[in-house]
Design a protein around this motif. Structure first.
Motif, PDB file in Angstrom:
ATOM      1  N   ASP A 191       1.270  -1.280  -0.112  1.00 52.84           N
ATOM      2  CA  ASP A 191      -0.013   0.050  -0.268  1.00 52.84           C
ATOM      3  C   ASP A 191       0.929   0.628   0.398  1.00 52.84           C
ATOM      4  N   HIS A 192       1.530   1.572   0.842  1.00 54.79           N
ATOM      5  CA  HIS A 192       2.612   2.502   0.893  1.00 54.79           C
ATOM      6  C   HIS A 192       4.147   1.752   1.368  1.00 54.79           C
ATOM      7  N   VAL A 193       5.636   2.770  -0.074  1.00 51.75           N
ATOM      8  CA  VAL A 193       6.954   2.429  -0.163  1.00 51.75           C
ATOM      9  C   VAL A 193       7.201   3.308   1.010  1.00 51.75           C
ATOM     10  N   VAL A 194       8.136   3.528   2.379  1.00 49.38           N
ATOM     11  CA  VAL A 194       9.057   4.745   2.887  1.00 49.38           C
ATOM     12  C   VAL A 194      10.760   3.593   2.762  1.00 49.38           C
ATOM     13  N   VAL A 195      10.620   4.246   1.322  1.00 47.41           N
ATOM     14  CA  VAL A 195      12.334   4.487   1.006  1.00 47.41           C
ATOM     15  C   VAL A 195      12.956   5.542   1.914  1.00 47.41           C
ATOM     16  N   ALA A 196      14.063   4.598   3.106  1.00 48.62           N
ATOM     17  CA  ALA A 196      15.410   5.049   4.152  1.00 48.62           C
ATOM     18  C   ALA A 196      16.558   4.585   4.101  1.00 48.62           C
ATOM     19  N   ALA A 197      16.693   4.454   2.302  1.00 51.78           N
ATOM     20  CA  ALA A 197      17.480   4.590   2.433  1.00 51.78           C
ATOM     21  C   ALA A 197      19.393   4.837   1.961  1.00 51.78           C
ATOM     22  N   GLY A 198      19.231   6.486   2.464  1.00 46.60           N
ATOM     23  CA  GLY A 198      20.154   6.692   2.724  1.00 46.60           C
ATOM     24  C   GLY A 198      21.281   7.191   1.440  1.00 46.60           C
ATOM     25  N   GLY A 199      22.188   7.092   1.281  1.00 49.93           N
ATOM     26  CA  GLY A 199      23.266   6.956  -0.119  1.00 49.93           C
ATOM     27  C   GLY A 199      21.905   6.373  -1.651  1.00 49.93           C
ATOM     28  N   TRP A 200      21.454   5.496  -1.484  1.00 51.98           N
ATOM     29  CA  TRP A 200      21.370   5.226  -2.390  1.00 51.98           C
ATOM     30  C   TRP A 200      19.259   6.021  -2.758  1.00 51.98           C
ATOM     31  N   THR A 201      18.663   6.444  -1.581  1.00 53.23           N
ATOM     32  CA  THR A 201      17.516   6.723  -2.148  1.00 53.23           C
ATOM     33  C   THR A 201      17.473   7.207  -3.611  1.00 53.23           C
ATOM     34  N   ALA A 202      18.525   8.682  -4.020  1.00 56.65           N
ATOM     35  CA  ALA A 202      17.814   9.533  -5.557  1.00 56.65           C
ATOM     36  C   ALA A 202      17.432   8.178  -6.669  1.00 56.65           C
ATOM     37  N   GLY A 203      18.624   7.310  -6.474  1.00 54.62           N
ATOM     38  CA  GLY A 203      18.845   6.384  -7.490  1.00 54.62           C
ATOM     39  C   GLY A 203      17.537   5.296  -7.244  1.00 54.62           C
ATOM     40  N   LEU A 204      16.740   4.927  -6.588  1.00 55.79           N
ATOM     41  CA  LEU A 204      15.528   4.729  -5.710  1.00 55.79           C
ATOM     42  C   LEU A 204      14.315   5.423  -6.073  1.00 55.79           C
ATOM     43  N   LEU A 205      14.260   6.567  -5.805  1.00 53.59           N
ATOM     44  CA  LEU A 205      12.926   7.345  -6.599  1.00 53.59           C
ATOM     45  C   LEU A 205      13.119   8.173  -7.855  1.00 53.59           C
ATOM     46  N   ALA A 206      13.800   7.836  -8.241  1.00 58.03           N
ATOM     47  CA  ALA A 206      14.143   8.352  -9.798  1.00 58.03           C
ATOM     48  C   ALA A 206      13.111   8.437 -10.368  1.00 58.03           C
ATOM     49  N   GLY A 207      12.403   9.582 -10.820  1.00 54.42           N
ATOM     50  CA  GLY A 207      11.434   9.390 -11.962  1.00 54.42           C
ATOM     51  C   GLY A 207       9.851   8.521 -11.060  1.00 54.42           C
ATOM     52  N   ARG A 260      38.788   7.752  22.006  1.00 55.11           N
ATOM     53  CA  ARG A 260      37.930   8.958  21.337  1.00 55.11           C
ATOM     54  C   ARG A 260      37.724   9.000  19.964  1.00 55.11           C
ATOM     55  N   LYS A 261      37.135   9.035  19.589  1.00 57.61           N
ATOM     56  CA  LYS A 261      36.313   9.494  18.239  1.00 57.61           C
ATOM     57  C   LYS A 261      36.340  10.469  18.110  1.00 57.61           C
ATOM     58  N   VAL A 262      37.081  11.077  17.183  1.00 57.62           N
ATOM     59  CA  VAL A 262      37.177  11.948  16.386  1.00 57.62           C
ATOM     60  C   VAL A 262      36.974  12.443  14.846  1.00 57.62           C
ATOM     61  N   GLY A 263      36.204  13.646  14.602  1.00 60.96           N
ATOM     62  CA  GLY A 263      36.092  13.403  13.321  1.00 60.96           C
ATOM     63  C   GLY A 263      35.749  15.038  12.345  1.00 60.96           C
ATOM     64  N   GLU A 264      35.359  15.178  11.077  1.00 62.60           N
ATOM     65  CA  GLU A 264      35.100  16.508  10.750  1.00 62.60           C
ATOM     66  C   GLU A 264      34.029  16.773  10.008  1.00 62.60           C
ATOM     67  N   HIS A 265      32.763  16.901  10.846  1.00 62.83           N
ATOM     68  CA  HIS A 265      31.928  16.971   9.691  1.00 62.83           C
ATOM     69  C   HIS A 265      31.889  17.294   8.218  1.00 62.83           C
ATOM     70  N   TYR A 266      32.803  18.382   7.947  1.00 62.97           N
ATOM     71  CA  TYR A 266      32.956  19.192   6.665  1.00 62.97           C
ATOM     72  C   TYR A 266      33.563  18.820   5.553  1.00 62.97           C
ATOM     73  N   ALA A 267      34.495  17.565   6.228  1.00 66.41           N
ATOM     74  CA  ALA A 267      35.606  16.930   4.646  1.00 66.41           C
ATOM     75  C   ALA A 267      35.336  16.127   4.152  1.00 66.41           C
ATOM     76  N   GLY A 268      34.037  15.356   4.329  1.00 65.70           N
ATOM     77  CA  GLY A 268      33.578  14.473   3.777  1.00 65.70           C
ATOM     78  C   GLY A 268      34.683  14.857   1.881  1.00 65.70           C
ATOM     79  N   ARG A 269      34.631  13.249   1.628  1.00 64.13           N
ATOM     80  CA  ARG A 269      34.760  13.096   0.163  1.00 64.13           C
ATOM     81  C   ARG A 269      33.845  12.919  -0.536  1.00 64.13           C
ATOM     82  N   GLU A 270      33.424  13.426  -1.849  1.00 63.69           N
ATOM     83  CA  GLU A 270      32.305  13.153  -2.241  1.00 63.69           C
ATOM     84  C   GLU A 270      32.487  11.775  -3.156  1.00 63.69           C
ATOM     85  N   THR A 271      31.500  10.990  -2.933  1.00 66.67           N
ATOM     86  CA  THR A 271      31.621  10.061  -2.986  1.00 66.67           C
ATOM     87  C   THR A 271      29.838   9.319  -4.313  1.00 66.67           C
ATOM     88  N   THR A 272      29.691   7.563  -4.337  1.00 66.74           N
ATOM     89  CA  THR A 272      28.477   7.220  -4.533  1.00 66.74           C
ATOM     90  C   THR A 272      28.232   6.137  -3.973  1.00 66.74           C
TER      91      THR A 272
END
Length: 375
Positions: A191-207, A260-272
């Motif tokens: 009846d309904h589909v929830v797409v909660a697929a993170g980085g795969w979302t755009a490809g699944l919902l294209a069109g 201790r876990k340390v990271g940079e929020h805005y320093a990611g490398r664009e990918t798929t």
């Protein structure tokens, strides 16, 4: 004969399993489809430690954190699992940033304090600070991987069905719902589909759903040994500086000494989503090591372990949560959504049942003005 369910949820990470939990609590028949094996580390929901906090510059998110904490406690009770580690939360950097966070905490009635850098350094030896330092107790970490297991288990106890290794090849809208075509040739009617697929979302919902540009990045994080493992754990910290530094107690991923876990929020490398290589770059490592040497003298500046995950950013960094026909797009969260997972699951379920009050900044029309989400 094709399988049928009232609700199919695509994606078995935090948002998908939270939706399965929320929907099963409302008595919906739920089928959760996850393309990988349980406990995989290929998306955005693995690992033992994500920041939870009340502190935001935006009054909307500050308000929503309150309801999210209530739902986390409900999940802990429902699953019999301890997920939150309440160590407190600290924000600092520019005077404007700290002042804005403090103002929103005050407006929301959240107890907090504003410290001078020297006061904060006496309270938390081994850290250095600049500018006003905002501290509040309603913060810490959530165990993301254990939360996925808890959401899933609680949903299954209420009748939800989970299929692993169930990659979705295509979606199809029908006159009375949707058809989900799986890569193995099976078909599921819903009846309904929830797409909660993170980085795969755009490809699944294209069109099917007009989405804003979604940017997928690989984020590198590092675990640094504490020089005094017997000392009390530090609060979770956001430092508004450079690429947006965050650090927090590592939990299981930090090993027996709670590195201790340390990271940079805005320093990611664009990918798929499918193209992430998982390779930690020398440049990323060098930046974070330099930060630790300057600001965290209580840590050994040589990381013991390092890993990566995926973020999926919207242009505004607001969440994306709305319905178009039989499809619900569920929250590419721009790297700050984990703390809201049970609330996002509740809102996504409300979009399915028609009784959700979704904040307008999350709606499709806020991200794509010409889009036509179903309110």
């Amino acid at each position: 004969m094709a399988t049928r369910a009232e609700l199919v949820v695509i994606g078995g990470g935090l948002m998908g399993t939270a939706t399965a939990w929320a929907a099963s609590r409302r008595g919906l028949s739920v089928l959760l489809l996850e393309q990988f094996a349980p406990g995989h580390a290929l998306g955005s929901s693995h690992g033992s430690s994500r920041i939870v906090r009340r502190g935001y510059e935006d009054p909307l998110y500050t308000q929503l954190t309150g309801r999210s904490f209530e739902l986390w406690r409900e999940l802990e009770s429902d699953s019999g699992t301890s997920l939150l580690r309440m160590l407190g939360s600290v924000d600092f950097g520019t005077r404007q940033y700290a002042g804005s966070v403090a103002a929103q905490l005050a407006a929301a009635g959240v107890a907090h304090e504003v410290l001078r850098p020297d006061e904060a350094e006496r309270r938390w030896p081994g850290m250095r600070f600049e500018g006003p330092v905002v501290h509040h107790a309603q913060g810490g970490t959530v165990d993301a991987a254990s939360a996925v297991t808890a959401f899933t288990g609680a949903a299954v106890r209420r009748g939800a069905v989970v299929r692993y290794g169930a990659a979705v090849a295509a979606l199809e809208a029908t006159k009375d719902g949707a058809r989900v075509h799986l890569a193995d040739g099976d078909t599921v009617l819903a009846d309904h589909v929830v797409v909660a697929a993170g980085g795969w979302t755009a490809g699944l919902l294209a069109g099917h759903v007009e989405l804003p540009p979604l940017t997928v990045t690989q984020q590198d994080t590092f675990h640094f040994p504490r020089l005094d493992p017997a000392a009390p754990a530090w609060p979770s910290v956001l430092h508004e500086q450079g690429a947006g530094i965050y650090h927090l107690a590592g939990g299981r991923d930090g090993g027996p000494a709670d590195d201790r876990k340390v990271g940079e929020h805005y320093a990611g490398r664009e990918t798929t989503a499918a193209g992430r290589d998982g390779v930690i770059t020398a440049e990323s490592r060098a930046r974070v090591v330099a930060y630790v040497k300057r600001w965290l003298p209580g840590l050994d500046p040589t990381p013991r372990t390092e890993t990566s995950c995926l973020f999926t950013f919207t242009p505004s960094e607001d969440f994306l949560l709305d319905r178009a026909g039989p499809f619900v797009v569920c929250s590419p969260c721009s790297g700050h959504g984990a703390k809201f997972a049970p609330l996002i699951g509740e809102l996504a379920t409300g979009l399915v049942t028609g009784d959700a009050t979704v904040p307008e900044p999350f709606r499709l029309t806020a991200h794509v003005p010409r889009a036509s989400g179903t309110h």
